[in-house]
Enzyme design. Structure first.
Site, PDB file in Angstrom:
ATOM      1  N   GLY A 139       1.069  -1.330   0.068  1.00 36.68           N
ATOM      2  CA  GLY A 139      -0.313   0.247   0.342  1.00 36.68           C
ATOM      3  C   GLY A 139       0.668   1.111   0.033  1.00 36.68           C
ATOM      4  O   GLY A 139       1.820   1.700  -0.314  1.00 36.68           O
ATOM      5  N   GLY A 168       0.698   6.171   0.725  1.00 34.83           N
ATOM      6  CA  GLY A 168      -0.503   6.983   1.346  1.00 34.83           C
ATOM      7  C   GLY A 168       1.124   7.976   1.012  1.00 34.83           C
ATOM      8  O   GLY A 168       1.776   8.697   0.967  1.00 34.83           O
ATOM      9  N   PHE A 171       1.861   9.517   3.916  1.00 38.98           N
ATOM     10  CA  PHE A 171       3.098   9.156   5.027  1.00 38.98           C
ATOM     11  C   PHE A 171       4.063   8.204   4.447  1.00 38.98           C
ATOM     12  O   PHE A 171       4.911   7.554   5.231  1.00 38.98           O
ATOM     13  CB  PHE A 171       2.672   9.511   6.049  1.00 38.98           C
ATOM     14  CG  PHE A 171       2.058   9.906   6.850  1.00 38.98           C
ATOM     15  CD1 PHE A 171       1.463  11.581   6.744  1.00 38.98           C
ATOM     16  CD2 PHE A 171       0.174  10.277   7.359  1.00 38.98           C
ATOM     17  CE1 PHE A 171       1.172  13.014   7.222  1.00 38.98           C
ATOM     18  CE2 PHE A 171      -0.546  11.304   7.368  1.00 38.98           C
ATOM     19  CZ  PHE A 171      -0.153  11.866   7.466  1.00 38.98           C
ATOM     20  N   VAL A 220       4.478   1.239   1.640  1.00 36.78           N
ATOM     21  CA  VAL A 220       4.073   0.136   2.856  1.00 36.78           C
ATOM     22  C   VAL A 220       4.332  -1.553   1.358  1.00 36.78           C
ATOM     23  O   VAL A 220       3.926  -1.565   0.340  1.00 36.78           O
ATOM     24  CB  VAL A 220       2.916  -0.670   3.187  1.00 36.78           C
ATOM     25  CG1 VAL A 220       3.196  -1.460   4.026  1.00 36.78           C
ATOM     26  CG2 VAL A 220       2.915   1.318   4.347  1.00 36.78           C
ATOM     27  N   LYS A 260       7.511   0.113   6.929  1.00 36.55           N
ATOM     28  CA  LYS A 260       6.736   1.250   6.361  1.00 36.55           C
ATOM     29  C   LYS A 260       7.433   2.371   5.793  1.00 36.55           C
ATOM     30  O   LYS A 260       8.729   2.441   6.687  1.00 36.55           O
ATOM     31  CB  LYS A 260       5.632   1.764   8.089  1.00 36.55           C
ATOM     32  CG  LYS A 260       4.727   2.687   7.653  1.00 36.55           C
ATOM     33  CD  LYS A 260       3.732   2.848   8.094  1.00 36.55           C
ATOM     34  CE  LYS A 260       2.427   3.781   7.384  1.00 36.55           C
ATOM     35  NZ  LYS A 260       1.171   4.628   8.751  1.00 36.55           N
ATOM     36  N   ASP A 297      -7.848   8.743  13.988  1.00 36.71           N
ATOM     37  CA  ASP A 297      -7.914   8.091  12.525  1.00 36.71           C
ATOM     38  C   ASP A 297      -8.714   6.935  12.276  1.00 36.71           C
ATOM     39  O   ASP A 297      -8.353   5.872  11.990  1.00 36.71           O
ATOM     40  CB  ASP A 297      -6.996   8.834  11.646  1.00 36.71           C
ATOM     41  CG  ASP A 297      -7.464   8.686   9.916  1.00 36.71           C
ATOM     42  OD1 ASP A 297      -8.398   8.766  10.209  1.00 36.71           O
ATOM     43  OD2 ASP A 297      -6.471   8.192   8.840  1.00 36.71           O
TER      44      ASP A 297
END
Length: 360
Positions: A10, A12, A14, A17, A33, A128
């Site tokens: 994945g 994003g 930040f 991953v 990450k 979140d």
């Protein structure tokens, strides 16, 4: 730990991953990450928080960190346990009628409450909570993940932390929209959104326009709609989560004793925190039934700051919204929401959160 980067899982705002493959034989499945070392402050903060929360089995475990040089770039890497069961969002999508049976909702809700209680007792707000950030181990155990937006619980003197816009619009609490307040009660509102979504199979709000969504959350008395097929106990549980006034919203500790989840039993490791187990606390201060609600007020969330600064903006639609008001929020609710009804009304498919990081 020596490892090799595997297939991407994945990405994003930040970092990215990927699977992390140990160079030496190991039974520990991991993901890594990563972010550019020059922009790794958020990821470093997440690692620090996870280290403090490592004793709770309902929180994803951090296995270490290091730096690497890849394609001429220095990266900061955080190794995390691999949650083979995916996230609750995918589980919901793959279920027969896109909703979960109530016994599963109860099970996941209790595990979430245990994790949230531990997070809050340790002095943090997740900021979140949503289906995509709730992972499942290969044994089905809940693992709260993605602490990129997490922060220390605010006190009255934490003026520099007030009015930060954090989280995903669908799960934002009213006090976040109108006053920039985001203490532990905001996580409980988001928990209610998650529970209702698991039971109904659809998000609690049905708006295609973020302006309308935030106006509904922040102004007036409208509450999220309760799933029609949820039991009366479940609806009563949601009533305790969806209280507009954060000072009167039930805490994770109180909700653990609510009948909706109190009778849920499953194998779960226990950890200690000041002589308390993960997800449990001093029972004498918690209600034993839906009517046993103490008259209490939390001073920590009763006051807002005059100085506002926006430091965390995971949603492009939110960024555009802030630009309408010069990049900051007013502390007056009417002025704060005035920008939402201006000439420019940003629309976005924010219901599909493309900027969260999937750690599975």
């Amino acid at each position: 730990m020596d490892w090799v980067r595997g297939e991407a899982v994945g990405h994003g705002s930040f970092g990215k991953v990927s699977f992390a493959i140990p160079r030496k034989q190991s039974t520990q499945a991991m993901v890594v990450k990563s972010s550019a070392a020059s922009r790794s402050t958020t990821l470093m903060n997440e690692k620090t928080i996870l280290d403090e929360l490592k004793s709770c089995p309902n929180i994803i475990r951090c296995l270490g960190d290091n730096y690497s040089y890849e394609n001429g770039e220095k990266l900061y890497n955080v190794l995390l346990e691999y949650a083979a069961g995916g996230d609750l969002s995918n589980k919901l999508k793959n279920s027969g009628d896109h909703r979960l049976p109530e016994f599963e909702v109860k099970k996941y809700t209790k595990a979430l409450l245990k994790g949230l209680h531990y997070i809050h007792k340790t002095g943090y707000v997740h900021c979140d909570i949503k289906l995509q950030n709730i992972l499942l181990g290969d044994d089905g155990q809940v693992k709260i993940a993605d602490f990129g937006l997490a922060k220390r619980v605010e006190s009255k003197k934490d003026d520099n932390l007030r009015c930060e816009l954090r989280g995903t619009p669908l799960y934002m609490a009213p006090e976040m929209v109108t006053g920039g307040e985001q203490g532990t009660p905001a996580d409980i509102w988001a928990l209610g959104c998650v529970v209702a979504e698991m039971a109904a199979g659809v998000p609690v709000w049905n708006y295609s326009n973020i302006t309308q969504l935030l106006m509904t959350i922040g102004v007036g008395d409208e509450l999220p709609e309760f799933p029609a097929k949820l039991s009366e106990q479940g609806k009563d549980f949601l009533e305790k989560c969806f209280v507009k006034d954060p000072r009167k919203r039930w805490t994770a500790e109180m909700l653990l004793n609510h009948p909706f989840v109190a009778d849920q039993h499953y194998d779960d490791a226990t950890v200690t925190l000041n002589d308390e187990t993960c997800g449990s606390g001093t029972p004498s201060t918690s209600p034993r039934c839906p009517f046993d609600f103490p008259d209490w007020v939390s001073d920590a969330s009763a006051e807002s700051s005059a100085a506002c600064s926006i430091t965390s903006l995971p949603s492009p639609a939110i960024q555009e919204l802030l630009n309408l008001n010069g990049g900051s929020w007013s502390t007056a609710p009417a002025e704060r929401l005035r920008v939402l009804v201006g000439e420019r009304r940003p629309e976005s498919d924010w219901s599909a959160a493309d900027d969260w990081v999937s750690v599975r």
